[in-house]
Motif scaffolding. Structure first.
Motif, PDB file in Angstrom:
ATOM      1  N   ARG A  13      33.707  37.439  22.669  1.00  0.00           N
ATOM      2  CA  ARG A  13      34.038  37.425  24.278  1.00  0.00           C
ATOM      3  C   ARG A  13      33.431  38.241  25.277  1.00  0.00           C
ATOM      4  O   ARG A  13      32.964  39.296  24.826  1.00  0.00           O
ATOM      5  CB  ARG A  13      35.599  37.798  24.454  1.00  0.00           C
ATOM      6  CG  ARG A  13      36.613  36.798  23.634  1.00  0.00           C
ATOM      7  CD  ARG A  13      37.741  37.139  23.954  1.00  0.00           C
ATOM      8  NE  ARG A  13      38.888  36.037  23.292  1.00  0.00           N
ATOM      9  CZ  ARG A  13      40.247  36.044  23.272  1.00  0.00           C
ATOM     10  NH1 ARG A  13      40.877  36.809  24.183  1.00  0.00           N
ATOM     11  NH2 ARG A  13      40.443  35.127  22.753  1.00  0.00           N
ATOM     12  N   LYS A  14      32.926  37.839  26.270  1.00  0.00           N
ATOM     13  CA  LYS A  14      32.213  38.388  27.169  1.00  0.00           C
ATOM     14  C   LYS A  14      33.086  39.464  28.048  1.00  0.00           C
ATOM     15  O   LYS A  14      34.349  39.671  28.000  1.00  0.00           O
ATOM     16  CB  LYS A  14      31.854  37.814  28.428  1.00  0.00           C
ATOM     17  CG  LYS A  14      30.778  36.544  27.996  1.00  0.00           C
ATOM     18  CD  LYS A  14      30.670  35.389  29.277  1.00  0.00           C
ATOM     19  CE  LYS A  14      29.767  34.478  28.795  1.00  0.00           C
ATOM     20  NZ  LYS A  14      29.678  33.407  30.008  1.00  0.00           N
ATOM     21  N   VAL A  15      32.667  40.724  28.124  1.00  0.00           N
ATOM     22  CA  VAL A  15      33.261  41.932  28.603  1.00  0.00           C
ATOM     23  C   VAL A  15      32.333  42.140  29.727  1.00  0.00           C
ATOM     24  O   VAL A  15      31.134  42.393  29.874  1.00  0.00           O
ATOM     25  CB  VAL A  15      33.280  43.068  27.847  1.00  0.00           C
ATOM     26  CG1 VAL A  15      33.851  44.345  28.653  1.00  0.00           C
ATOM     27  CG2 VAL A  15      34.264  42.765  26.517  1.00  0.00           C
ATOM     28  N   GLU A  17      32.252  44.654  33.713  1.00  0.00           N
ATOM     29  CA  GLU A  17      32.754  45.919  34.481  1.00  0.00           C
ATOM     30  C   GLU A  17      32.499  45.666  35.976  1.00  0.00           C
ATOM     31  O   GLU A  17      31.306  44.987  36.625  1.00  0.00           O
ATOM     32  CB  GLU A  17      32.056  47.013  34.196  1.00  0.00           C
ATOM     33  CG  GLU A  17      32.494  48.261  34.553  1.00  0.00           C
ATOM     34  CD  GLU A  17      31.435  49.555  33.798  1.00  0.00           C
ATOM     35  OE1 GLU A  17      31.164  50.399  34.775  1.00  0.00           O
ATOM     36  OE2 GLU A  17      31.338  49.686  32.832  1.00  0.00           O
ATOM     37  N   GLU A  67      37.358  47.218  33.576  1.00  0.00           N
ATOM     38  CA  GLU A  67      36.762  46.385  32.624  1.00  0.00           C
ATOM     39  C   GLU A  67      37.667  45.179  32.308  1.00  0.00           C
ATOM     40  O   GLU A  67      38.794  45.234  32.067  1.00  0.00           O
ATOM     41  CB  GLU A  67      36.552  47.181  31.080  1.00  0.00           C
ATOM     42  CG  GLU A  67      35.781  46.326  30.003  1.00  0.00           C
ATOM     43  CD  GLU A  67      36.112  47.341  28.963  1.00  0.00           C
ATOM     44  OE1 GLU A  67      34.886  47.983  28.521  1.00  0.00           O
ATOM     45  OE2 GLU A  67      36.803  47.219  28.033  1.00  0.00           O
ATOM     46  N   MET A  69      37.769  41.186  30.444  1.00  0.00           N
ATOM     47  CA  MET A  69      37.360  40.453  29.408  1.00  0.00           C
ATOM     48  C   MET A  69      37.675  38.933  29.356  1.00  0.00           C
ATOM     49  O   MET A  69      38.556  38.646  29.982  1.00  0.00           O
ATOM     50  CB  MET A  69      38.213  41.048  28.038  1.00  0.00           C
ATOM     51  CG  MET A  69      37.823  40.211  26.762  1.00  0.00           C
ATOM     52  SD  MET A  69      38.681  40.672  25.352  1.00  0.00           S
ATOM     53  CE  MET A  69      38.042  42.497  24.896  1.00  0.00           C
ATOM     54  N   TRP A  80      39.736  35.562  33.068  1.00  0.00           N
ATOM     55  CA  TRP A  80      39.550  36.705  32.521  1.00  0.00           C
ATOM     56  C   TRP A  80      40.910  37.640  32.754  1.00  0.00           C
ATOM     57  O   TRP A  80      41.978  37.376  33.590  1.00  0.00           O
ATOM     58  CB  TRP A  80      38.563  37.528  33.565  1.00  0.00           C
ATOM     59  CG  TRP A  80      37.358  36.957  33.595  1.00  0.00           C
ATOM     60  CD1 TRP A  80      36.932  35.457  34.459  1.00  0.00           C
ATOM     61  CD2 TRP A  80      35.967  37.240  33.037  1.00  0.00           C
ATOM     62  NE1 TRP A  80      35.405  35.412  33.971  1.00  0.00           N
ATOM     63  CE2 TRP A  80      34.944  36.212  33.351  1.00  0.00           C
ATOM     64  CE3 TRP A  80      35.793  38.000  32.015  1.00  0.00           C
ATOM     65  CZ2 TRP A  80      33.717  36.440  32.828  1.00  0.00           C
ATOM     66  CZ3 TRP A  80      34.322  38.302  31.525  1.00  0.00           C
ATOM     67  CH2 TRP A  80      33.595  37.191  32.085  1.00  0.00           C
ATOM     68  N   THR A  83      41.357  44.861  30.824  1.00  0.00           N
ATOM     69  CA  THR A  83      41.550  45.403  29.588  1.00  0.00           C
ATOM     70  C   THR A  83      41.876  46.848  29.866  1.00  0.00           C
ATOM     71  O   THR A  83      42.613  47.329  29.116  1.00  0.00           O
ATOM     72  CB  THR A  83      40.444  45.260  28.752  1.00  0.00           C
ATOM     73  OG1 THR A  83      39.139  45.636  29.274  1.00  0.00           O
ATOM     74  CG2 THR A  83      40.283  43.805  28.135  1.00  0.00           C
TER      75      THR A  83
END
Length: 90
Positions: A13-15, A17, A67, A69, A80, A83
């Motif tokens: 999974r893409k994270v 910021e 952040e 996810m 999204w 997190t």
């Protein structure tokens, strides 16, 4: 065993910021993500921004660094979720 399989499935999974721009919706925040990209012809570094809607249970304020996810589709625009809050606004 199920917990191990769950963490393995979430590894891709893409994270990202970003900074919270709006929190006026119920359980939803708009997060601005900036990335620096080199122009393909001229080589100058250019800022590219995206605004993403993220599911927020934590309770973020405008200006917080968070952040987010990637997750399953929660609504028409939300893909999204927040997190953690990296830095609270002062």
């Amino acid at each position: 065993m199920a917990e191990k399989a769950n963490t393995e499935a979430r590894a891709f999974r893409k994270v990202r910021e970003g900074i919270v721009v709006s929190n006026k919706m119920d359980k939803t925040v708009v997060v601005k993500i900036e990335r620096r990209v080199q122009h393909p012809l001229y080589g100058k570094v250019v800022l590219r921004t995206n605004k993403l809607k993220a599911h927020d249970i934590i309770g973020c304020d405008e200006g917080d660094r968070v952040e987010i996810m990637e997750t399953r589709p929660i609504s028409k625009d939300k893909r999204w979720r927040v997190t953690q809050i990296l830095e609270k606004v002062k």
